[in-house]
Design a protein around this motif. Structure first.
Motif, PDB file in Angstrom:
ATOM      1  N   ALA A  12       8.825  -2.106  17.243  1.00  0.00           N
ATOM      2  CA  ALA A  12       8.524  -1.985  15.811  1.00  0.00           C
ATOM      3  C   ALA A  12       8.097  -0.558  15.464  1.00  0.00           C
ATOM      4  O   ALA A  12       8.497  -0.018  14.425  1.00  0.00           O
ATOM      5  CB  ALA A  12       7.434  -2.972  15.406  1.00  0.00           C
ATOM      6  N   GLN A  13       7.287   0.051  16.325  1.00  0.00           N
ATOM      7  CA  GLN A  13       6.868   1.437  16.083  1.00  0.00           C
ATOM      8  C   GLN A  13       8.065   2.370  16.129  1.00  0.00           C
ATOM      9  O   GLN A  13       8.175   3.286  15.303  1.00  0.00           O
ATOM     10  CB  GLN A  13       5.838   1.865  17.115  1.00  0.00           C
ATOM     11  N   LEU A  14       8.957   2.143  17.064  1.00  0.00           N
ATOM     12  CA  LEU A  14      10.160   2.969  17.158  1.00  0.00           C
ATOM     13  C   LEU A  14      11.027   2.817  15.919  1.00  0.00           C
ATOM     14  O   LEU A  14      11.494   3.800  15.338  1.00  0.00           O
ATOM     15  CB  LEU A  14      10.940   2.601  18.417  1.00  0.00           C
TER      16      LEU A  14
ATOM     17  N   PRO B 289       4.593   9.617  12.388  1.00  0.00           N
ATOM     18  CA  PRO B 289       4.638   8.474  13.315  1.00  0.00           C
ATOM     19  C   PRO B 289       4.263   8.821  14.761  1.00  0.00           C
ATOM     20  O   PRO B 289       3.884   7.938  15.528  1.00  0.00           O
ATOM     21  CB  PRO B 289       6.093   7.991  13.239  1.00  0.00           C
ATOM     22  N   TYR B 290       4.355  10.078  15.123  1.00  0.00           N
ATOM     23  CA  TYR B 290       3.976  10.482  16.478  1.00  0.00           C
ATOM     24  C   TYR B 290       2.465  10.427  16.689  1.00  0.00           C
ATOM     25  O   TYR B 290       2.010  10.369  17.828  1.00  0.00           O
ATOM     26  CB  TYR B 290       4.464  11.900  16.770  1.00  0.00           C
ATOM     27  N   PHE B 291       1.697  10.460  15.623  1.00  0.00           N
ATOM     28  CA  PHE B 291       0.251  10.544  15.728  1.00  0.00           C
ATOM     29  C   PHE B 291      -0.477   9.237  15.413  1.00  0.00           C
ATOM     30  O   PHE B 291      -1.673   9.132  15.628  1.00  0.00           O
ATOM     31  CB  PHE B 291      -0.284  11.650  14.815  1.00  0.00           C
ATOM     32  N   ILE B 292       0.230   8.243  14.877  1.00  0.00           N
ATOM     33  CA  ILE B 292      -0.401   6.974  14.514  1.00  0.00           C
ATOM     34  C   ILE B 292       0.217   5.875  15.382  1.00  0.00           C
ATOM     35  O   ILE B 292       1.417   5.616  15.299  1.00  0.00           O
ATOM     36  CB  ILE B 292      -0.201   6.659  13.021  1.00  0.00           C
ATOM     37  N   SER B 293      -0.608   5.225  16.197  1.00  0.00           N
ATOM     38  CA  SER B 293      -0.085   4.205  17.099  1.00  0.00           C
ATOM     39  C   SER B 293      -0.248   2.785  16.548  1.00  0.00           C
ATOM     40  O   SER B 293       0.446   1.877  16.983  1.00  0.00           O
ATOM     41  CB  SER B 293      -0.772   4.304  18.462  1.00  0.00           C
ATOM     42  N   ASN B 294      -1.144   2.576  15.589  1.00  0.00           N
ATOM     43  CA  ASN B 294      -1.332   1.260  14.983  1.00  0.00           C
ATOM     44  C   ASN B 294      -0.212   1.020  13.980  1.00  0.00           C
ATOM     45  O   ASN B 294      -0.044   1.777  13.015  1.00  0.00           O
ATOM     46  CB  ASN B 294      -2.702   1.198  14.303  1.00  0.00           C
ATOM     47  N   ILE B 295       0.563  -0.049  14.172  1.00  0.00           N
ATOM     48  CA  ILE B 295       1.744  -0.285  13.339  1.00  0.00           C
ATOM     49  C   ILE B 295       1.376  -0.534  11.884  1.00  0.00           C
ATOM     50  O   ILE B 295       2.064  -0.071  10.971  1.00  0.00           O
ATOM     51  CB  ILE B 295       2.597  -1.441  13.910  1.00  0.00           C
ATOM     52  N   TYR B 296       0.280  -1.239  11.633  1.00  0.00           N
ATOM     53  CA  TYR B 296      -0.110  -1.520  10.252  1.00  0.00           C
ATOM     54  C   TYR B 296      -0.574  -0.256   9.535  1.00  0.00           C
ATOM     55  O   TYR B 296      -0.245  -0.044   8.365  1.00  0.00           O
ATOM     56  CB  TYR B 296      -1.203  -2.588  10.212  1.00  0.00           C
ATOM     57  N   LEU B 297      -1.282   0.586  10.234  1.00  0.00           N
ATOM     58  CA  LEU B 297      -1.701   1.860   9.651  1.00  0.00           C
ATOM     59  C   LEU B 297      -0.489   2.759   9.417  1.00  0.00           C
ATOM     60  O   LEU B 297      -0.404   3.447   8.401  1.00  0.00           O
ATOM     61  CB  LEU B 297      -2.722   2.549  10.562  1.00  0.00           C
ATOM     62  N   MET B 298       0.466   2.729  10.346  1.00  0.00           N
ATOM     63  CA  MET B 298       1.685   3.516  10.185  1.00  0.00           C
ATOM     64  C   MET B 298       2.461   3.075   8.947  1.00  0.00           C
ATOM     65  O   MET B 298       2.936   3.909   8.172  1.00  0.00           O
ATOM     66  CB  MET B 298       2.587   3.382  11.417  1.00  0.00           C
TER      67      MET B 298
ATOM     68  N   LEU C 119       1.242   1.522   6.268  1.00  0.00           N
ATOM     69  CA  LEU C 119       0.461   1.882   5.085  1.00  0.00           C
ATOM     70  C   LEU C 119       0.625   3.360   4.744  1.00  0.00           C
ATOM     71  O   LEU C 119       0.954   3.719   3.603  1.00  0.00           O
ATOM     72  CB  LEU C 119      -1.014   1.548   5.298  1.00  0.00           C
ATOM     73  N   VAL C 120       0.431   4.211   5.733  1.00  0.00           N
ATOM     74  CA  VAL C 120       0.545   5.658   5.503  1.00  0.00           C
ATOM     75  C   VAL C 120       1.974   6.014   5.102  1.00  0.00           C
ATOM     76  O   VAL C 120       2.199   6.804   4.178  1.00  0.00           O
ATOM     77  CB  VAL C 120       0.107   6.439   6.759  1.00  0.00           C
ATOM     78  N   GLY C 121       2.962   5.430   5.759  1.00  0.00           N
ATOM     79  CA  GLY C 121       4.358   5.739   5.455  1.00  0.00           C
ATOM     80  C   GLY C 121       4.751   5.368   4.044  1.00  0.00           C
ATOM     81  O   GLY C 121       5.385   6.150   3.334  1.00  0.00           O
ATOM     82  N   PHE C 122       4.370   4.169   3.615  1.00  0.00           N
ATOM     83  CA  PHE C 122       4.730   3.752   2.259  1.00  0.00           C
ATOM     84  C   PHE C 122       3.971   4.542   1.200  1.00  0.00           C
ATOM     85  O   PHE C 122       4.527   4.855   0.143  1.00  0.00           O
ATOM     86  CB  PHE C 122       4.534   2.252   2.087  1.00  0.00           C
ATOM     87  N   VAL C 123       2.739   4.897   1.472  1.00  0.00           N
ATOM     88  CA  VAL C 123       1.988   5.738   0.529  1.00  0.00           C
ATOM     89  C   VAL C 123       2.644   7.111   0.430  1.00  0.00           C
ATOM     90  O   VAL C 123       2.819   7.653  -0.670  1.00  0.00           O
ATOM     91  CB  VAL C 123       0.507   5.846   0.946  1.00  0.00           C
ATOM     92  N   LEU C 124       3.036   7.671   1.569  1.00  0.00           N
ATOM     93  CA  LEU C 124       3.694   8.978   1.546  1.00  0.00           C
ATOM     94  C   LEU C 124       5.026   8.915   0.808  1.00  0.00           C
ATOM     95  O   LEU C 124       5.390   9.860   0.097  1.00  0.00           O
ATOM     96  CB  LEU C 124       3.919   9.490   2.969  1.00  0.00           C
ATOM     97  N   MET C 125       5.750   7.815   0.957  1.00  0.00           N
ATOM     98  CA  MET C 125       7.033   7.702   0.263  1.00  0.00           C
ATOM     99  C   MET C 125       6.854   7.616  -1.251  1.00  0.00           C
ATOM    100  O   MET C 125       7.752   8.004  -2.002  1.00  0.00           O
ATOM    101  CB  MET C 125       7.806   6.481   0.770  1.00  0.00           C
ATOM    102  N   LEU C 126       5.713   7.143  -1.707  1.00  0.00           N
ATOM    103  CA  LEU C 126       5.474   7.029  -3.146  1.00  0.00           C
ATOM    104  C   LEU C 126       4.946   8.313  -3.780  1.00  0.00           C
ATOM    105  O   LEU C 126       5.011   8.454  -5.004  1.00  0.00           O
ATOM    106  CB  LEU C 126       4.486   5.887  -3.414  1.00  0.00           C
ATOM    107  N   ILE C 127       4.441   9.217  -2.989  1.00  0.00           N
ATOM    108  CA  ILE C 127       3.838  10.440  -3.537  1.00  0.00           C
ATOM    109  C   ILE C 127       4.786  11.220  -4.447  1.00  0.00           C
ATOM    110  O   ILE C 127       4.393  11.602  -5.551  1.00  0.00           O
ATOM    111  CB  ILE C 127       3.269  11.327  -2.401  1.00  0.00           C
ATOM    112  N   PRO C 128       6.049  11.480  -4.058  1.00  0.00           N
ATOM    113  CA  PRO C 128       6.908  12.269  -4.967  1.00  0.00           C
ATOM    114  C   PRO C 128       7.193  11.593  -6.302  1.00  0.00           C
ATOM    115  O   PRO C 128       7.536  12.257  -7.280  1.00  0.00           O
ATOM    116  CB  PRO C 128       8.193  12.439  -4.179  1.00  0.00           C
TER     117      PRO C 128
END
Length: 68
Positions: free
Chosen positions: A5-7, A43-52, A54-63
């Motif tokens: 899942a992380q991959l 993704p290289y720095f966050i190992s918790n899938i749920y945190l990854m 959350l951070v990924g979707f927030v980053l995708m919404l920023i623009p």
């Protein structure tokens, strides 16, 4: 990367990040350019899938919310 899942999500966020990066570079827009770089690397720095996720979707919404 640990689990499949992380991959998977790391690849997905990297693909979206490279799209943002290319768009930001062509349009000379700072926010999508920086967001794309962060999406490719974080993704290289966050190992918790749920945190990854959350951070990924927030980053995708920023623009969409920050125009610059």
């Amino acid at each position: 990367m640990g689990t499949p899942a992380q991959l998977f999500w790391g690849i997905m966020f990297g693909a979206v990040g490279s799209g943002y990066f290319i768009y930001g570079k062509k349009q000379q827009a700072f926010v999508p350019l920086c967001t794309g770089m962060v999406l490719c690397v974080f993704p290289y720095f966050i190992s918790n899938i749920y945190l990854m996720l959350l951070v990924g979707f927030v980053l995708m919404l920023i623009p969409y919310f920050i125009k610059g």
